[in-house]
Design an enzyme around this catalytic site. Structure first.
Site, short mmCIF file in Angstrom:
data_model
loop_
_atom_site.label_atom_id
_atom_site.label_comp_id
_atom_site.label_asym_id
_atom_site.label_seq_id
_atom_site.Cartn_x
_atom_site.Cartn_y
_atom_site.Cartn_z
NE ARG A 1 -2.25 -2.17 3.40
CZ ARG A 1 -2.54 -2.52 4.59
NH1 ARG A 1 -3.61 -1.91 5.15
NH2 ARG A 1 -1.75 -3.36 5.24
CG ASP B 1 2.89 6.44 2.47
OD1 ASP B 1 1.86 5.61 2.64
OD2 ASP B 1 3.89 6.50 3.10
NE ARG C 1 8.55 9.34 2.44
CZ ARG C 1 7.37 9.78 2.75
NH1 ARG C 1 6.35 9.11 2.51
NH2 ARG C 1 7.28 11.07 2.95
#
Length: 283
Positions: free
Chosen positions: A67, A69, A215
């Protein structure tokens, strides 16, 4: 009527989308005009489901492995869907659906799989790449595809630091607060930094990731490249289990889902026989 499950490999440029997962339209989250009633915000899952439904002739639910972002891209997202329109050749479905899809989404391949296959539950590992544009001049024609960092980076220090991520650790320090996961322990199979100027690529392979985990890892590696931390500080950050100890979160637009590896199957049976913890499916 009998149904058939199909596995898709999908590539997309995530710039214009609110991520993979279908989302209802909410004015507070929409920067552009509100979608029509029932349409939801523009997402990859919604776009694929609608395009496939038009070709197959019935509503389709596309299930994705990751999923991703908003603004995150994919070279090899894996998804599956079921249909009773088994008379349509798979390649015809792929070609016709690609004709219906916008230019920034492409079904790269399609194949029939047994019902035991699941884009989520059959996942063994995923590999992400993060692209940094590291030179004085910004990437004029592709600013939405890489993180622009003009400061000189110590590549050797970043490469040394990346090794500390490999293994099974509690990655609470590298997860966005509010992730909602039962456990923050994850296994990173590989983490490396390569450079062919001006492109700097951080590659991370793991069995599953926490919210913003990759990230935050990249943001921390960049701070090490800038000399703000020693490479061995990664081990100290992991041990701290405190988000405040790690670096900033790299922006979404430099992140790519490179590929998803699934367990093999034989006939109608998944060869592993092992359950998959969906708690690890958040990116």
């Amino acid at each position: 009527m009998p149904t058939q499950r199909y596995k898709l490999i999908v590539a997309y440029r995530g710039t214009a989308y609110h991520g993979w997962q279908w989302q209802p339209a909410q004015k507070s989250f929409s920067k552009g005009p509100m979608p029509r009633e029932g349409m939801g915000l523009p997402t990859i899952q919604q776009s694929l489901s609608r395009a496939l439904g038009r070709i197959i002739g019935h509503p389709v639910t596309v299930v994705g492995s990751s999923r991703t972002d908003a603004k995150v891209h994919a070279k090899g997202q894996v998804a599956h869907f079921d249909t009773d329109q088994v008379q349509i050749p798979p390649e015809n479905i792929r070609r016709a659906t690609n004709h219906q899809l916008p230019d920034d989404i492409l079904i790269r391949s399609i194949e029939a799989v047994p019902d035991s296959f699941s884009a989520i539950a059959s996942t063994e590992s995923k590999r992400y790449q993060y692209l940094i544009w590291n030179t004085d001049d910004r990437p004029l024609f592709t600013p939405d595809l890489a993180w622009y960092r003009w400061q000189p980076l110590d590549i050797a220090a970043m490469q040394e630091a990346a090794k500390y991520f490999i293994g099974t650790h509690d990655f609470k320090t590298f997860a966005r607060p509010g992730h909602g996961r039962v456990t923050t322990e994850r296994t990173v199979l590989d983490c490396s930094v390569s450079c062919r100027s001006p492109r700097l690529v951080v590659a991370v392979e793991g069995k599953g990731f926490l919210w913003h985990m990759v990230r935050i890892m990249v943001g921390t590696l960049v701070e090490i490249g800038l000399g703000k931390h020693r490479p061995e500080a990664i081990a100290e950050m992991i041990a701290a289990k405190d988000r405040r100890k790690a670096g900033g979160t790299a922006p979404a637009h430099g992140l790519y889902l490179q590929w998803v590896k699934h367990r093999a199957w034989e006939g109608d049976h998944d060869l592993s026989g092992q359950p998959f913890n969906d708690d690890s499916s958040i990116d």
